[in-house]
Design an enzyme around this catalytic site. Structure first.
Site, short mmCIF file in Angstrom:
data_model
loop_
_atom_site.label_atom_id
_atom_site.label_comp_id
_atom_site.label_asym_id
_atom_site.label_seq_id
_atom_site.Cartn_x
_atom_site.Cartn_y
_atom_site.Cartn_z
N GLU A 37 17.26 5.55 60.41
CA GLU A 37 15.82 5.78 60.24
C GLU A 37 15.24 4.99 59.08
O GLU A 37 14.04 4.70 59.06
CB GLU A 37 15.56 7.28 59.97
CG GLU A 37 15.81 8.15 61.18
CD GLU A 37 15.93 9.63 60.82
OE1 GLU A 37 15.27 10.09 59.88
OE2 GLU A 37 16.71 10.32 61.51
N GLY A 72 20.10 9.09 58.67
CA GLY A 72 19.62 8.55 57.40
C GLY A 72 19.61 7.03 57.37
O GLY A 72 18.65 6.41 56.89
N ILE A 73 20.68 6.38 57.89
CA ILE A 73 20.75 4.92 57.87
C ILE A 73 19.84 4.34 58.96
O ILE A 73 19.03 3.44 58.72
CB ILE A 73 22.20 4.45 58.08
CG1 ILE A 73 23.08 4.94 56.93
CG2 ILE A 73 22.27 2.93 58.21
CD1 ILE A 73 24.58 4.68 57.11
N ASN A 112 23.96 26.57 59.54
CA ASN A 112 24.84 25.41 59.70
C ASN A 112 25.87 25.44 58.58
O ASN A 112 25.58 25.13 57.44
CB ASN A 112 23.98 24.14 59.62
CG ASN A 112 24.79 22.88 59.85
OD1 ASN A 112 26.02 22.92 59.93
ND2 ASN A 112 24.11 21.76 59.94
N HIS A 130 23.29 7.75 66.13
CA HIS A 130 23.12 8.69 65.01
C HIS A 130 23.91 8.11 63.84
O HIS A 130 25.15 8.15 63.84
CB HIS A 130 23.65 10.08 65.40
CG HIS A 130 23.54 11.06 64.29
ND1 HIS A 130 22.57 12.03 64.24
CD2 HIS A 130 24.26 11.20 63.15
CE1 HIS A 130 22.69 12.72 63.12
NE2 HIS A 130 23.73 12.24 62.44
N ARG A 141 25.19 26.52 64.39
CA ARG A 141 25.78 25.25 64.80
C ARG A 141 27.30 25.42 64.79
O ARG A 141 27.87 25.85 63.79
CB ARG A 141 25.39 24.15 63.83
CG ARG A 141 26.08 22.87 64.15
CD ARG A 141 25.75 21.80 63.14
NE ARG A 141 26.42 20.58 63.52
CZ ARG A 141 26.83 19.66 62.66
NH1 ARG A 141 26.64 19.83 61.37
NH2 ARG A 141 27.44 18.58 63.08
N GLU A 176 18.13 18.13 64.18
CA GLU A 176 19.11 19.02 64.83
C GLU A 176 18.69 20.48 64.71
O GLU A 176 18.95 21.28 65.59
CB GLU A 176 20.49 18.80 64.21
CG GLU A 176 21.07 17.44 64.59
CD GLU A 176 22.27 17.05 63.76
OE1 GLU A 176 22.08 16.59 62.61
OE2 GLU A 176 23.39 17.19 64.25
N GLY A 235 28.28 10.67 58.84
CA GLY A 235 29.06 10.46 60.06
C GLY A 235 28.20 9.61 60.99
O GLY A 235 26.97 9.70 60.95
N HIS A 244 28.01 15.27 67.43
CA HIS A 244 26.58 14.97 67.19
C HIS A 244 25.76 15.19 68.45
O HIS A 244 24.68 14.62 68.61
CB HIS A 244 26.35 13.51 66.74
CG HIS A 244 26.83 13.17 65.37
ND1 HIS A 244 27.28 11.91 65.04
CD2 HIS A 244 26.93 13.92 64.24
CE1 HIS A 244 27.64 11.89 63.76
NE2 HIS A 244 27.44 13.10 63.26
N LYS A 254 23.98 25.59 55.14
CA LYS A 254 22.59 25.17 55.25
C LYS A 254 21.88 26.19 56.11
O LYS A 254 22.38 26.54 57.20
CB LYS A 254 22.56 23.81 55.96
CG LYS A 254 21.74 22.75 55.29
CD LYS A 254 21.99 21.42 55.99
CE LYS A 254 20.71 20.62 56.02
NZ LYS A 254 20.88 19.34 56.65
N GLY A 300 24.40 8.55 60.10
CA GLY A 300 24.25 9.25 58.82
C GLY A 300 25.51 9.03 58.02
O GLY A 300 26.05 7.92 58.00
N ARG A 320 34.87 7.54 56.74
CA ARG A 320 35.84 7.51 57.85
C ARG A 320 35.98 6.10 58.41
O ARG A 320 34.99 5.39 58.54
CB ARG A 320 35.38 8.45 58.97
CG ARG A 320 35.56 9.90 58.63
CD ARG A 320 34.97 10.80 59.71
NE ARG A 320 33.97 11.67 59.14
CZ ARG A 320 33.04 12.30 59.85
NH1 ARG A 320 32.99 12.18 61.15
NH2 ARG A 320 32.15 13.07 59.25
P1 ADP Z 1 24.21 13.37 56.89
O1 ADP Z 1 25.11 12.81 57.94
O2 ADP Z 1 24.94 13.91 55.71
O3 ADP Z 1 23.08 14.25 57.42
P2 ADP Z 1 22.06 11.44 56.49
O4 ADP Z 1 21.63 11.41 57.92
O5 ADP Z 1 21.14 12.01 55.48
O6 ADP Z 1 23.49 12.06 56.29
O7 ADP Z 1 22.37 9.90 56.09
C1 ADP Z 1 22.89 9.57 54.86
C2 ADP Z 1 23.01 8.04 54.78
O8 ADP Z 1 21.70 7.48 54.96
C3 ADP Z 1 23.53 7.56 53.43
O9 ADP Z 1 24.47 6.52 53.62
C4 ADP Z 1 22.27 7.02 52.79
O10 ADP Z 1 22.52 6.02 51.84
C5 ADP Z 1 21.55 6.45 54.00
N1 ADP Z 1 20.15 6.16 53.68
C6 ADP Z 1 19.15 7.01 53.39
N2 ADP Z 1 18.02 6.31 53.07
C7 ADP Z 1 18.34 4.99 53.14
C8 ADP Z 1 17.62 3.78 52.93
N3 ADP Z 1 16.36 3.77 52.56
N4 ADP Z 1 18.29 2.61 53.12
C9 ADP Z 1 19.58 2.60 53.50
N5 ADP Z 1 20.31 3.70 53.73
C10 ADP Z 1 19.70 4.88 53.55
#
Ligand code: ADP
Length: 401
Positions: free
Chosen positions: A333, A330-331, A10, A207, A90, A384, A211, A179, A17, A209, A240
């Site tokens: 989950e 990330g957000i 990736n 999704h 990817r 992914e 993005g 995505h 990655k 994150g 963005r």
């Molecule tokens: P990427 O798109 O780079 O793969 P991720 O899916 O890892 O990113 O998501 C990153 C986002 O998830 C960041 O804004 C991070 O602050 C948020 N995040 C991760 N853990 C938490 C948490 N416990 N509470 C709130 N936001 C979180």
């Protein structure tokens, strides 16, 4: 039994990655991340499951050099090397050319290059990764998996912009969506958790994150999504802006002396959560700041949730009756608060949240965080890399993806 493995590649604009994945189980045997490529601070971490972590400095390295260092470390692992059956890449933009994973050949490389105009930061980097990997593993099949492919089922009504049609016909200016690998994975996981075939499900997948995008899925096919010609359209993201009045861009250009490059930088790198808060693009940092009374951090979070809720309401016209709304990334989950605020906005549509289940991210209820009498809302971690590995393995095995 020693099962086959896939090397997943990736390539981001300044990162690389890599992972060696067992497609069936999703187990990782090696993971590597090279960051800040092309700078004096460039470096790579390689994590072998058995042997542990190695950190390597790679000042000014590019993707190809980082790949060489990874390949050199891998070459000592003879047994693992012999189990790798394919390399899966990817690729961000596949235009209208690709609807599923494909074997990389001269024609595919040419088409990925032809899409570079639509993804100038991403596709050239993806091509670098492919070339570097082919140099090192010329004997292996290389497979390209496209972020746009899952959305190639969008109906024309969802993918055309309301601009002169010939701009689509002659220049392919349309909505593509991104995505896709993640939304596809979330659909399959939701189907598994709901115990129903994916092609009978109507879903809304989020999704969230750095993005962010949302996808409406009707009977197993993407029918609407928030990202468009580029990944700038749609939801509020880390840096963005997402949707805004195109007139604002004209205003910046005509009345405020912005150059096109400056507008690009403003909307892609200095907007979203970062722009609104003036503090950070990271949701965790904003949540802490908001709790300590930072007004702009609170505003950024509120705008993020409000826009997300509005978008969910809009997308639901394409996937009703809805079988499940899925939070991921990330957000999605990890943030109890973001899910809670978003679902509160959606109360007029019947959505509700079970506070106890939400507080543990649905881990004690098969991902479900909503009360049984209300629409099904789940938290499902995305993966992914496993989709990339499976896409390549199925193609090699001659199965239809
Ligand atoms: P990427 O798109 O780079 O793969 P991720 O899916 O890892 O990113 O998501 C990153 C986002 O998830 C960041 O804004 C991070 O602050 C948020 N995040 C991760 N853990 C938490 C948490 N416990 N509470 C709130 N936001 C979180």
């Amino acid at each position: 039994m020693n099962r086959s493995l896939v090397l997943v590649v990736n390539c981001g604009s300044s990162s690389l990655k890599l992972a060696i994945v067992e497609p069936e189980s999703g187990d990782r045997f090696v993971e590597a991340l090279a960051e800040r490529l092309f700078t004096a601070q460039a470096g790579m971490t390689i994590h072998f499951r058995e042997a542990g972590k190695t950190v390597i400095r790679l000042p000014d390295a590019d993707h190809a050099q980082a790949f060489e260092v990874f390949a050199a470390h891998l070459s000592t692992e003879k047994e693992m090397n012999s189990r790798i059956i394919a390399v899966s890449h990817r690729v961000v933009h596949g235009g209208e050319y690709f609807r599923c994973p494909v074997l990389v050949d001269g024609d595919v490389l040419q088409k990925i290059d032809a899409c570079s105009g639509l993804a100038p930061l991403h596709n050239p980097a993806n091509l670098q990764g492919i070339h570097a990997a082919i140099r090192h593993f010329p004997e292996l099949p290389h497979v390209a998996v496209f972020d746009t492919a899952f959305h190639q089922t969008l109906p024309e009504t969802a993918y055309v912009y309301a601009i002169p049609y010939e701009l689509y016909e002659k220049h392919q200016l349309r909505r593509y969506g991104f995505h896709g690998t993640s939304h596809n994975y979330l659909m399959l996981e939701a189907a598994r958790k709901l115990g129903r075939p994916a092609d009978q499900l109507n879903l809304l997948t989020l999704h969230l994150g750095n993005g962010c995008s949302a996808c409406a899925i009707r009977q197993g096919r993407s029918v609407d999504t928030t990202m468009g010609l580029t990944p700038l359209e749609g939801l509020v993201m880390g840096t963005r802006s997402g949707d805004l009045d195109p007139g604002l861009i004209l205003h910046l250009l005509e009345h405020m002396d912005f150059s096109p490059k400056e507008v690009d930088e403003l909307l892609n790198r200095r907007s979203g959560l970062l722009g609104l808060s003036g503090l950070s693009n990271d949701m965790r940092t904003l949540a802490q700041a908001a709790q300590s009374g930072n007004r702009q951090a609170r505003l950024a979070i509120e705008v993020f949730c409000f826009r997300l809720a509005k978008t969910i309401a809009a997308l639901s016209v394409s996937c009703s009756p809805l079988d499940a709304l899925v939070f991921s990334g990330g957000i999605g989950e990890n943030s109890v608060q973001i899910r809670q605020r978003t679902l509160t906005w959606l109360a007029p549509l019947g959505f509700a949240v079970d506070e106890q289940k939400n507080s543990v991210h649905g881990k004690d209820s098969n991902g479900r965080i909503s009360p049984m009498s209300t629409p099904d809302v789940r938290v499902i971690p995305t993966d992914e890399e496993v989709m990339l590995a499976r896409g390549a393995a199925s193609l090699i095995a001659g199965e239809s993806p």
